[in-house]
Design a protein around this motif. Structure first.
Motif, PDB file in Angstrom:
ATOM      1  N   THR A 119       0.812  -1.223   0.000  1.00  0.00           N
ATOM      2  CA  THR A 119       0.000   0.000   0.000  1.00  0.00           C
ATOM      3  C   THR A 119       0.842   1.267   0.000  1.00  0.00           C
ATOM      4  O   THR A 119       0.387   2.313  -0.466  1.00  0.00           O
ATOM      5  CB  THR A 119      -0.954   0.037   1.215  1.00  0.00           C
ATOM      6  N   ARG A 120       2.069   1.192   0.483  1.00  0.00           N
ATOM      7  CA  ARG A 120       2.946   2.365   0.431  1.00  0.00           C
ATOM      8  C   ARG A 120       3.154   2.806  -1.016  1.00  0.00           C
ATOM      9  O   ARG A 120       3.256   4.013  -1.296  1.00  0.00           O
ATOM     10  CB  ARG A 120       4.291   2.036   1.085  1.00  0.00           C
ATOM     11  N   ARG A 121       3.193   1.857  -1.937  1.00  0.00           N
ATOM     12  CA  ARG A 121       3.345   2.198  -3.351  1.00  0.00           C
ATOM     13  C   ARG A 121       2.118   2.939  -3.887  1.00  0.00           C
ATOM     14  O   ARG A 121       2.207   3.668  -4.882  1.00  0.00           O
ATOM     15  CB  ARG A 121       3.543   0.933  -4.198  1.00  0.00           C
ATOM     16  N   LEU A 122       0.992   2.758  -3.239  1.00  0.00           N
ATOM     17  CA  LEU A 122      -0.261   3.357  -3.709  1.00  0.00           C
ATOM     18  C   LEU A 122      -0.530   4.734  -3.116  1.00  0.00           C
ATOM     19  O   LEU A 122      -1.105   5.598  -3.780  1.00  0.00           O
ATOM     20  CB  LEU A 122      -1.439   2.438  -3.356  1.00  0.00           C
ATOM     21  N   TYR A 123      -0.113   4.945  -1.857  1.00  0.00           N
ATOM     22  CA  TYR A 123      -0.559   6.131  -1.140  1.00  0.00           C
ATOM     23  C   TYR A 123       0.545   7.055  -0.623  1.00  0.00           C
ATOM     24  O   TYR A 123       0.301   8.234  -0.417  1.00  0.00           O
ATOM     25  CB  TYR A 123      -1.426   5.706   0.052  1.00  0.00           C
ATOM     26  N   ASN A 124       1.731   6.515  -0.375  1.00  0.00           N
ATOM     27  CA  ASN A 124       2.736   7.350   0.294  1.00  0.00           C
ATOM     28  C   ASN A 124       4.147   6.891  -0.045  1.00  0.00           C
ATOM     29  O   ASN A 124       4.957   6.625   0.840  1.00  0.00           O
ATOM     30  CB  ASN A 124       2.503   7.302   1.813  1.00  0.00           C
ATOM     31  N   PHE A 125       4.437   6.811  -1.325  1.00  0.00           N
ATOM     32  CA  PHE A 125       5.676   6.193  -1.770  1.00  0.00           C
ATOM     33  C   PHE A 125       6.919   6.932  -1.285  1.00  0.00           C
ATOM     34  O   PHE A 125       7.890   6.314  -0.845  1.00  0.00           O
ATOM     35  CB  PHE A 125       5.684   6.092  -3.297  1.00  0.00           C
ATOM     36  N   GLY A 173       6.695   9.516   0.999  1.00  0.00           N
ATOM     37  CA  GLY A 173       6.383  10.211   2.242  1.00  0.00           C
ATOM     38  C   GLY A 173       5.589  11.471   2.036  1.00  0.00           C
ATOM     39  O   GLY A 173       5.300  12.201   2.995  1.00  0.00           O
ATOM     40  N   ASN A 174       5.213  11.743   0.789  1.00  0.00           N
ATOM     41  CA  ASN A 174       4.474  12.962   0.468  1.00  0.00           C
ATOM     42  C   ASN A 174       3.075  12.679  -0.084  1.00  0.00           C
ATOM     43  O   ASN A 174       2.514  13.471  -0.831  1.00  0.00           O
ATOM     44  CB  ASN A 174       5.255  13.803  -0.555  1.00  0.00           C
ATOM     45  N   GLY A 175       2.538  11.504   0.267  1.00  0.00           N
ATOM     46  CA  GLY A 175       1.199  11.170  -0.171  1.00  0.00           C
ATOM     47  C   GLY A 175       1.088  10.860  -1.650  1.00  0.00           C
ATOM     48  O   GLY A 175       0.022  11.047  -2.249  1.00  0.00           O
ATOM     49  N   ASP A 176       2.174  10.375  -2.241  1.00  0.00           N
ATOM     50  CA  ASP A 176       2.189  10.119  -3.683  1.00  0.00           C
ATOM     51  C   ASP A 176       2.233   8.619  -3.977  1.00  0.00           C
ATOM     52  O   ASP A 176       2.467   7.804  -3.094  1.00  0.00           O
ATOM     53  CB  ASP A 176       3.395  10.795  -4.334  1.00  0.00           C
ATOM     54  N   ALA A 177       2.002   8.267  -5.239  1.00  0.00           N
ATOM     55  CA  ALA A 177       2.071   6.878  -5.677  1.00  0.00           C
ATOM     56  C   ALA A 177       3.419   6.609  -6.320  1.00  0.00           C
ATOM     57  O   ALA A 177       4.103   7.524  -6.787  1.00  0.00           O
ATOM     58  CB  ALA A 177       0.946   6.597  -6.672  1.00  0.00           C
ATOM     59  N   ASP A 178       3.810   5.343  -6.359  1.00  0.00           N
ATOM     60  CA  ASP A 178       5.052   4.933  -6.998  1.00  0.00           C
ATOM     61  C   ASP A 178       4.927   5.168  -8.508  1.00  0.00           C
ATOM     62  O   ASP A 178       4.072   4.563  -9.165  1.00  0.00           O
ATOM     63  CB  ASP A 178       5.302   3.453  -6.707  1.00  0.00           C
ATOM     64  N   PRO A 179       5.771   6.050  -9.079  1.00  0.00           N
ATOM     65  CA  PRO A 179       5.666   6.334 -10.513  1.00  0.00           C
ATOM     66  C   PRO A 179       6.004   5.146 -11.405  1.00  0.00           C
ATOM     67  O   PRO A 179       5.666   5.145 -12.592  1.00  0.00           O
ATOM     68  CB  PRO A 179       6.670   7.482 -10.716  1.00  0.00           C
ATOM     69  N   SER A 180       6.653   4.107 -10.836  1.00  0.00           N
ATOM     70  CA  SER A 180       6.992   2.942 -11.640  1.00  0.00           C
ATOM     71  C   SER A 180       5.813   1.973 -11.775  1.00  0.00           C
ATOM     72  O   SER A 180       5.884   0.998 -12.520  1.00  0.00           O
ATOM     73  CB  SER A 180       8.191   2.196 -11.036  1.00  0.00           C
ATOM     74  N   LEU A 181       4.724   2.245 -11.048  1.00  0.00           N
ATOM     75  CA  LEU A 181       3.534   1.397 -11.095  1.00  0.00           C
ATOM     76  C   LEU A 181       2.546   1.967 -12.109  1.00  0.00           C
ATOM     77  O   LEU A 181       2.234   3.167 -12.091  1.00  0.00           O
ATOM     78  CB  LEU A 181       2.881   1.336  -9.709  1.00  0.00           C
ATOM     79  N   ASP A 182       2.065   1.125 -13.012  1.00  0.00           N
ATOM     80  CA  ASP A 182       1.092   1.546 -14.015  1.00  0.00           C
ATOM     81  C   ASP A 182      -0.079   2.271 -13.336  1.00  0.00           C
ATOM     82  O   ASP A 182      -0.719   1.702 -12.439  1.00  0.00           O
ATOM     83  CB  ASP A 182       0.583   0.329 -14.777  1.00  0.00           C
ATOM     84  N   PRO A 220      -5.752   2.725   2.718  1.00  0.00           N
ATOM     85  CA  PRO A 220      -4.418   2.986   3.302  1.00  0.00           C
ATOM     86  C   PRO A 220      -4.046   2.154   4.519  1.00  0.00           C
ATOM     87  O   PRO A 220      -2.905   1.730   4.662  1.00  0.00           O
ATOM     88  CB  PRO A 220      -4.502   4.478   3.657  1.00  0.00           C
ATOM     89  N   GLU A 221      -4.990   1.890   5.396  1.00  0.00           N
ATOM     90  CA  GLU A 221      -4.673   1.163   6.633  1.00  0.00           C
ATOM     91  C   GLU A 221      -5.117  -0.299   6.582  1.00  0.00           C
ATOM     92  O   GLU A 221      -5.122  -0.983   7.610  1.00  0.00           O
ATOM     93  CB  GLU A 221      -5.321   1.864   7.832  1.00  0.00           C
TER      94      GLU A 221
END
Length: 347
Positions: free
Chosen positions: A226-232, A234-243, A256-257
């Motif tokens: 879920t960190r890749r989805l919501y807080n990659f 630490g700034n509330g962003d998604a992992d840009p490497s994920l489609d 998130p939780e």
């Protein structure tokens, strides 16, 4: 093998520069020689494994393993992924010695209770196989060998490859939860860390990308990604490497939780061993960060794209070879360790 660490303190201020440099070179040389000796000892143990090890002492052993495991896998094919993962987690901590199967005691927290192993399952399958073998050949077949064979049989039962498992492993007597995090590759690992952790076990970059293909089966809890989805960052962003479309799909399933919901590793065929994993990774739809980073290295990227383009032309053969290699990590043989009567307890 139980390695003993030691500390040597030298005050180099007491020596001339030339002498100090000579001592440092000597210590470096001795450390290198010690490392090579330990590695060679591990390789010697691995080479003492052989096909047909129980031919005389328990001739029907492999048949018993297959028959007992099949009772479980035929009813719950998802167990195949769990049993494959159980074998992997065993081998990466203290080698393939069955230490992941040991229960914690009053004075010791065992591997199975380490944080990375909290979601492991399939212990009941191993116990059932062990019990069936003990009824025919008491005190002969190790839990470590049983785990290696069950993992192989489970994969083959869901249309994956079959490989010959050299046997002769013995069971370890030590299992420490504290050794799980330093040895088990985390789902958020970058490619550099993955290569280092596999190399430490005698596995190369090809083994890394091939064994990662085991993610073609099984499921994961949302909390692992879920960190890749919501807080990659630490700034509330998604992992840009994920489609982005796949990320949006995952956000619908995983809040998130959310620590309980499970998601298929290979959507649509998570119970079938196939090459779809590489197609997903090539489309930036690998579930874990450790899947996505396979595109960050030239060798692993080329392997991923080749398997995706050729529908896994060599994947099953490669996987079988890497599994045999992985199954030889740090094995105990000869008079080392023991043959446990029950896999969850030392004798």
């Amino acid at each position: 093998m139980l390695y003993t660490t030691f500390e040597l303190r030298i005050n180099f201020k007491n020596f001339s520069l030339a002498t100090a440099m000579a001592i440092k070179k000597l210590l470096s040389f001795l450390f290198l020689q010690l490392t090579l000796c330990l590695l060679l000892l591990d390789l010697t143990n691995a080479e003492s494994l052989k096909l047909g090890f129980y031919k005389k002492t328990c001739p029907n052993m492999e048949g018993i393993v297959f028959k007992t495991a099949h009772r479980y896998i035929s009813r719950a094919p998802s167990l195949a992924a769990a049993l494959l993962r159980l074998h992997f987690h065993d081998c990466f901590v203290r080698g393939c010695d069955g230490s992941v199967l040991l229960d914690s005691t009053k004075n010791n927290k065992a591997e199975k209770d380490g944080i990375p192993n909290s979601s492991l399952r399939g212990y009941d399958v191993i116990d059932a196989v062990k019990s069936a073998i003990e009824n025919k050949c008491p005190g002969v077949v190790s839990c470590a060998d049983i785990l290696a064979m069950v993992a192989r049989d489970a994969v083959s039962m869901i249309h994956g490859p079959y490989w010959d498992v050299p046997t002769g492993r013995r069971d370890g007597r030590v299992s420490l939860a504290s050794e799980t995090i330093p040895n088990l590759p985390p789902s958020f690992a970058n490619i550099t860390l993955l290569k280092q952790m596999f190399a430490a076990k005698g596995l190369n970059v090809k083994d890394l990308v091939v064994l990662s293909g085991g993610h073609t089966i099984g499921v994961s809890h949302c909390s692992s990604f879920t960190r890749r989805l919501y807080n990659f960052t630490g700034n509330g962003d998604a992992d840009p490497s994920l489609d982005p479309k796949y990320a949006a799909h995952l956000r619908v399933k995983c809040k998130p939780e959310d620590a309980n919901t499970i998601v298929e590793m290979d959507p649509g065929s998570f119970k079938t061993f196939d090459e779809d994993y590489y197609t997903l990774v090539s489309k930036r739809r690998g579930l874990f960060q450790s899947d996505a980073v396979l595109l960050n290295d030239e060798y692993t990227r080329n392997y991923v794209k080749h398997q995706a383009a050729t529908h896994g032309s060599s994947f099953t053969n490669d996987f079988a070879k890497s599994m045999v290699k992985m199954g030889k990590i740090g094995v105990l043989t000869g008079r080392a360790g023991e043959i446990r009567k029950q896999c969850a307890f030392v004798n």
